[in-house]
Structures are given as C-alpha cells and as structure tokens.
Design an enzyme around this catalytic site. Structure first.
Site, short mmCIF file in Angstrom:
data_model
loop_
_atom_site.label_atom_id
_atom_site.label_comp_id
_atom_site.label_asym_id
_atom_site.label_seq_id
_atom_site.Cartn_x
_atom_site.Cartn_y
_atom_site.Cartn_z
N TYR A 131 0.83 -1.21 0.00
CA TYR A 131 0.00 0.00 0.00
C TYR A 131 0.87 1.27 0.00
O TYR A 131 0.95 1.98 -0.97
CB TYR A 131 -0.92 0.02 1.23
CG TYR A 131 -2.24 -0.71 1.06
CD1 TYR A 131 -2.40 -1.70 0.11
CD2 TYR A 131 -3.32 -0.41 1.88
CE1 TYR A 131 -3.61 -2.38 -0.02
CE2 TYR A 131 -4.53 -1.08 1.75
CZ TYR A 131 -4.67 -2.06 0.80
OH TYR A 131 -5.87 -2.71 0.69
N SER A 132 1.52 1.56 1.17
CA SER A 132 2.24 2.82 1.33
C SER A 132 3.39 2.95 0.34
O SER A 132 3.98 1.95 -0.08
CB SER A 132 2.81 2.92 2.74
OG SER A 132 1.79 3.04 3.67
N GLU A 247 -9.96 -5.49 9.24
CA GLU A 247 -8.82 -5.45 10.17
C GLU A 247 -9.22 -5.78 11.60
O GLU A 247 -8.44 -6.30 12.35
CB GLU A 247 -8.15 -4.06 10.12
CG GLU A 247 -6.99 -4.04 9.14
CD GLU A 247 -6.19 -2.75 9.24
OE1 GLU A 247 -4.98 -2.84 9.40
OE2 GLU A 247 -6.79 -1.66 9.15
#
Lengths: 419, 349
Positions: A131-132, A247
């Site tokens: 993701y990041s 999550e």
C-alpha cells in the site's frame, strides 16, 4: 443491560481452554518467555496445530475451508489466545487470512477463490500488503506505482514501503495506478502479484528499536496475470477500503486484556523500585488503570454492537487513538519509573512486537526500552493520530472538510512528479 | 451480552431532554427553579427513579437515575437535584425503616427538598467534622452545602464521641453564599441544638461510590452540551472565508474531546450498571467514571469558551455557566487526583 456472554459462547470458551491446555507446550508461560530465536519456529509449529484443529481462518465460511465461527466465538477465541499468550497464526496470516482472504470471499472471482484460498490456508502462499509509498503515506490515494497492461499481463514499476512481513511473504497485494488521467481515487487497481520473480526486490528496513520488521519492495518490470485483479480495473480504492474493514472485528475485546496484563507488569516494576508510594507515580498508574478499564468498557460496547449487527462508524478511529496514545503515555511512565536505569538497558528485550509486549515478557529495562520505542510507531501506522482526528472531526462530529487541492486528473496534481 | 441502552431508556432520555429544552433556563430564579423541579418529580419521577416503589420511588435502577442527571447536566437545569438525590440515597441506604418511611416519600415526590452537607470525602474525617452531636441534638456550622438554602431536609455528618455518623436534620438556618456554580448555588448551614436522627453506620464507601456515579452522569451531560455547542459554533463561524471548524487546529481539538467524551460515556454507563447490579466492580468503576467525566467536562467547557472566542467570555453567553458547573462537579466528592488515589489504593498499588 447485561455484560455476561451467552451460554453457547462460554461452552466454546471451555472448549478452547481445554484445547490450549492440551496443546501448548508443558510449562507454557507465553511467547514473551521464549528466547527470541525460538519464536519463529514456535509460531510455525503452533500454526500447524491450529490448522489441524480447524482454528485458522476462523472468520471464513466452512465452504472455503474456514472454521466458520460466529462473531462471538471469534471474539472468545481471540480473548483466550490473548490470555494464554499464544499467537493466532503465522506472521503473514493477518494479511493472507484476515485481510485478503476475506476480501476475496466478498469480491473475488470463483477462480480466484478456488485457487488462492486453499493455498493461503495451507501456508503455501504467504501474503503481505503493498500500500504505502515514499510519497503516499497518509495520502495513500496519491500512490504512484504504475501498472500497464502488456498483452495478458500487467507490468508493474514503482516502490512500496513499510511492508510488514514482506521478507517472509511470497505474494503481495498491490495498489497500483492504472489510469493517471482519472481523478486520484479512480485510477487505482488492486493487483495480486507473485514476489518470486526477477522484477520484485525486497529490502529490509531497520526500525528505531534496531529490529527489521518492515521492508521496501521495489517493482522493476514485475509481471502478473491480467486477470489477477480484485474489484475491477480502476476499482482498487473500493477494494482497499473493503479490505481495511476486515482489520478488526474479532479483536474488539482483546485490547483491554493485553494492556491490563502489561499494566500489572508495570505496577510490579514500580513496586520493585519502591515507587508505588510516590504520589505522582501512583496518580499516573491509576490513570493508566482507568484507561484500561475504559478500553474494556468500550470493548463490551463494541461487542454488543457487533452482535447486534450495527456498524462501528468512526468507532475504529476512536479505538485507534485510545490505545496508541495510551501506549505512549504508559511506556513513558515506565521510563520515569526506570529513571537512570533507562540509560543503560540490561536483560532480555521484549521481542519484535508492534503493540503491547507478549505474555511472559521479562520485566527487564531492555524490554521496557523496546516497548517505549515501539510505542512511537503506534500513532503513525494504520492511520496516524492526525488522520484519525480528522476522521472523527468530519465523520463523527460532522465538521466541514478542508478545501482540497488534489481534485482533477491525477497526472495534473503535481506536474513533474507524475507517475 | 447487551451493553447498550435499550429502546425504552432511549425513549425516556429523549422525552426528558425535550421537556428540559422547552422548560429549563439556567438563569431562572437565581439558581432555583422550584416549579421546574416539582414538575420533574411529578412528571418524570426524577428524584427517585431507582428507589423502591414502597417509598414513592420508580422501582427502576441507577442506570435510569443517571440518565436523568445526565440530561439535567446537559440542560444546566437550575434545580436541587443533586442535593435531593444525594440525601435520599443516604437515607435509602443507611436509614432505618421508620426514617425511610418518614423522609423518603415527600423528598421523592418533590414536595420537600434535600441537601447533603458533604462536599468531599475529607468532610467525613473526625478531625474536620464541624458538627457535634450532644445527646439527641446537633450543633455546628457547615460552610458549603449545595442547595442548602432551599433545603427542607439535611443529611449531615456529625461527630458522636470520636465517630462520624450521618444524621437527618430538619431544623437549621441556611444562608446562601456567593456561588461559583450559578445553577447549583451553595449555602452555609448552621445547626443550633437541632434535633437529629442518626442513620446507620453502614457502608459509607458504597454510598459515596453510588453518588460518584450519579455526579459523573451530571458531568457527562455538561461535557456533551459543551462539545456540542463548540462544534455547532465551529460550523457557523466563518473566518478567512472558511468555517473555523474546517481548520485542523479547531477540528482536532474537538476530535480529542470527542474521544474523551466517548470514554466518559462508556465509563458512566458501566459504573451505573455496576451500581444497578450492586457489583463489586463499583469500587473501581465509580472513581474511574467520576474523574473521567469531571476531567472531560472541564476540558469541554474550557474548549467551548476558547472556540467561541470573545463572545464565549461574556456574561450573557452560557459558556461560563457550563464551565462553572463543570468545575463545581469536579470538586464535589473529591478532585480527580483524589479519585485516582482512591482507585490506586483499592487496586492495591
């Protein structure tokens, strides 16, 4: 009002306790009591034990090989594992089972489900999250990793960062920009990418505590099949949001259990140093105890909401802030209690844990220093405290959004930095 | 597992909130709107929801009483709820059958007003108790008694030998004092050879814990009102051609308070349930709820003044009334630091 668990859940709890008593090693004192170099090996063996007993993939329906546990059963299992200090799976299972598996069950094609789910279960496929990026942290939708279709394959170029468990993974789910002419949230696609290929390189990053838990992942002409898209081309943002929704859930009540346990350890430290009679230390310890109780009350309320099928809304943002800000305040109290001992830490460390120390972690100054350092990460990862406050301000309190400067086609947002 | 208010409780809250919105004026009648209190008692049973029906109560639980106090704290209703509920609780828990029968029905009906001559736990310290029992009569002056000047029935700690015993007194002189809290004014109360009826020397800690929870509920309501007012103003106040609530400096301060308010809400709900179930957990839940609600109320009231800017510092604006009430509630029954000390000692730290 009633804060007791239903009888079925208590029967399930008794079953889990028996299972743990029969299957954990003799004299088990928690993962934290194992020497650090034995933890990985234990985790592998323990995952196999859980799998043999149908206790991995507890949130998946049975038709996909999961345990098909009810919500309250998942909560009870998480509570008992947390109390016993036993892991709920291997290092990559949170990504493979909790996040990707559930996302595939909801959004994946039949072919994707039948190919990937059994391999996640068996441990053959170990997943991590791409993701990041260096220029896309809080502003995740500003990501620049490109994917271009070349015949029947995607070709991927770019870089991911902060990839937890990337060094033990062999598959990665990647958010990639497939349409730079579209607005930033619209041109993103969610891809499933094998890591064992020449175009993917994983480089470990050493964190502030001196451990290597996360990585950089470089994509240089990496390839994956054209059909390994979840949620459609250009639909990646929605898929990513769906995935983040998985999550929590089962963990709704474990936060308070873990922090209560670790607070006992801190009180013991204060008592050992003769500081429980110090008025400031007492006041601060009492504040910590109260905050842990608040986590527990919030957990009971969250469990009630879960069982009544109510959506948590901005509650996740509040939970994140409560525990991560608490984690810093209370590890700084540990630092205050240790005083000069902090300067030359001794004894065993706490192991590489991003959240609170494991059951059985020794009360050594080095373990507290590890925890103190890791607490700094808690207010950054999974949405920084600042991002959470914006979510609470806008979604819960309904305050107006800030004017945005990132509308229009993505490629025109920052000329010269374009993907 | 059902840790949430039920539909009936939500409905009850909504109806009392709507009644107070129409009828409660924080500035009415110099901090004592007797008519409003009378109606709250007759229409909503506000004074005695969790008292048994045989004494004129509603037969509900402290969860419902806490709901009422929360709404009174939200509306800054200038009524003698705290004094009456606290005095009634003392009589209910520690009074003999005759005292309960005589004192409770008129108090709970709103026909008579109660006061508790106790500001903090330290007022139970034999070295500090200003009132002394001499045979069957009491003499002494208590300098600060919330709504003492409008009270008919006083519950007062008095020294009997070297022990402190709560007494019920109906003959006393009260003089209203300058009061920080304009919606819950205080009086000095003087007893001169006043006939007093002793209550049992029962579990004073338990009594104080229940009162902590009820006071925490009042503070929770005040906190919610302040944050609500600050957020509403941040929506409408425009500076630099933007609503100020769109600035992170304002938005994030509100968000931090929303987190604390949520914590206070959970803590009060749990503590009220512990009181309702007479659970041993009340011993920890009560001081937690008291200081969490008090700190949140003071912080929200302070933030409300700040976010309102200059107008928030005027006499005509209500912001200071909330701040005054929050500070008063935070001091009653002991400061937040004191609550944490109680918690620390009960947890064996």
């Amino acid at each position: 009002m009633d804060i007791t668990y239903p009888p079925d859940a208590e029967r399930f709890r008794a079953r889990i306790r028996t299972f743990l008593a029969e299957n954990l090693p003799a004299g088990w004192a928690g993962v934290g009591a194992l020497p650090p170099d034995e933890r990985a090996e234990f985790a592998t063996r323990w995952r196999a034990t859980l799998a043999e007993n149908g206790l991995v993939a507890v949130s998946w329906p049975k038709e996909y090989g999961g345990a098909g546990l009810t919500d309250v059963e998942q909560v009870v299992l998480a509570e008992e594992l947390a109390r016993a200090g036993a892991p709920s799976g291997g290092e990559n299972d949170g990504f493979g089972i909790g996040m990707l598996g559930n996302t595939l069950i909801q959004l994946g094609t039949e072919e994707q489900k039948s190919y990937f789910l059994p391999r996640i279960l068996s441990g053959e496929h170990r997943w991590c999250q791409g993701y990041s990026e260096p220029d896309a942290g809080s502003d995740l939708a500003g990501l620049r990793t490109r994917a271009v279709l070349d015949g029947d394959e995607w070709v991927i170029d770019g870089q991911k960062i902060w990839t937890s468990a990337g060094h033990t993974a062999n598959w990665i789910f990647v958010l990639a920009r497939t349409d730079p002419a579209a607005p930033k949230h619209k041109g993103i696609t969610f891809l499933l990418v094998p890591m064992e290929q020449p175009g993917v390189e994983v480089r470990p990053i050493v964190n502030a505590a001196g451990h290597s838990l996360f990585n950089e992942v470089f994509f240089t002409g990496a390839r994956t099949r054209a059909d390994l898209v979840v949620g459609g081309v250009g639909g990646g943002w929605r898929t990513a949001m769906t995935l983040l929704g998985f999550e929590r859930g089962g963990q709704v009540t474990t936060q308070a259990i873990e922090f209560a346990r670790d607070l006992d350890r801190l009180v013991e430290l204060a008592r050992d140093r003769g500081l429980t009679s110090d008025p400031r230390i007492r006041d601060e310890l009492a504040w910590c105890a109260a905050r842990v109780q608040v986590m527990r009350y919030r957990g009971l309320r969250g469990l009630t909401a879960l069982l009544q099928g109510r959506t948590p809304g901005a509650d996740g943002a509040i939970s994140k802030l409560v525990w991560s800000e608490y984690f810093q305040r209370y590890t700084e109290l540990a630092a205050e209690i240790l005083g000069p001992e902090l300067l030359a830490p001794t004894g065993p460390g706490s192991g590489e844990v991003l959240r609170v120390a494991e059951v059985g972690t020794p009360n050594s100054s080095r373990a507290w220093v590890d925890e103190l350092l890791y607490a700094r990460a808690g207010t950054i990862y999974a949405g920084s405290s600042q991002v959470q406050r914006t979510i609470i301000g806008e979604q819960l309190l309904g305050l107006p959004r800030e004017p945005r400067l990132d509308g229009g086609p993505f490629a025109e947002i920052r000329p010269g930095k374009g993907a | 597992m059902d840790f949430a208010y039920d539909a009936e409780q939500d409905q009850f809250r909504a109806s009392i909130r709507s009644f107070l919105a129409d009828h409660a004026d924080p500035r009415a009648a110099d901090g004592h709107d007797g008519l409003l209190w009378q109606r709250l008692c007759t229409d909503f049973g506000a004074a005695g929801l969790h008292a048994p029906e045989e004494h004129g109560g509603g037969g509900f639980t402290p969860v419902e009483t806490a709901l009422v106090l929360e709404e009174l704290g939200r509306a800054l209703a200038p009524v003698p709820a705290w004094g009456t509920v606290a005095a009634a609780e003392a009589v209910l828990r520690l009074g003999g059958a005759d005292v309960r029968k005589e004192v409770l029905p008129p108090l709970l009906a709103g026909e008579r007003i109660g006061a508790l001559a106790l500001v903090t736990e330290a007022d139970l310290d034999p070295a500090r108790v200003p009132v002394r029992a001499d045979g069957e009569t009491l003499t002494g002056t208590v300098p600060v008694v919330p709504n003492g000047h409008v009270a008919d029935v006083l519950v007062v700690p008095a020294l009997v030998g070297d022990r402190v015993v709560l007494h019920v007194v109906t003959e006393f002189e009260a003089e209203r004092q300058d009061s920080l809290d304009l919606t819950r004014p205080v009086a000095a109360v003087r007893l001169t050879d006043a006939p007093g009826t002793p209550l049992d020397e029962g579990d004073l800690d338990r009594l104080l814990d229940v009162l902590r929870v009820l006071l925490a509920a009042d503070l929770l309501g005040t906190a919610g009102a302040c944050l609500g007012a600050a957020v509403a103003y941040a929506h409408t106040r425009v500076q630099f051609n933007r609503p100020i609530g769109s600035f992170q400096a304002v938005k994030h301060r509100c968000a931090e308070l929303a987190v604390e308010l949520d914590a206070a809400r959970a803590a009060v709900m749990f503590a009220a349930l512990a009181a309702a179930e007479d659970s041993p957990e009340l011993a920890t839940a009560a001081p937690v709820a008291k200081f969490q609600a008090a700190d949140t109320a003071v912080a929200c009231a302070a933030a409300s003044i700040q976010i309102h800017g200059g107008i928030g510092f005027t006499r005509e604006h209500d912001a200071h009334l909330f701040y005054r009430r929050a500070l008063t509630g935070a001091a009653l029954l002991g400061s937040s630091a004191r609550q944490r000390e109680v918690l620390a000692s009960r947890l064996g730290f």
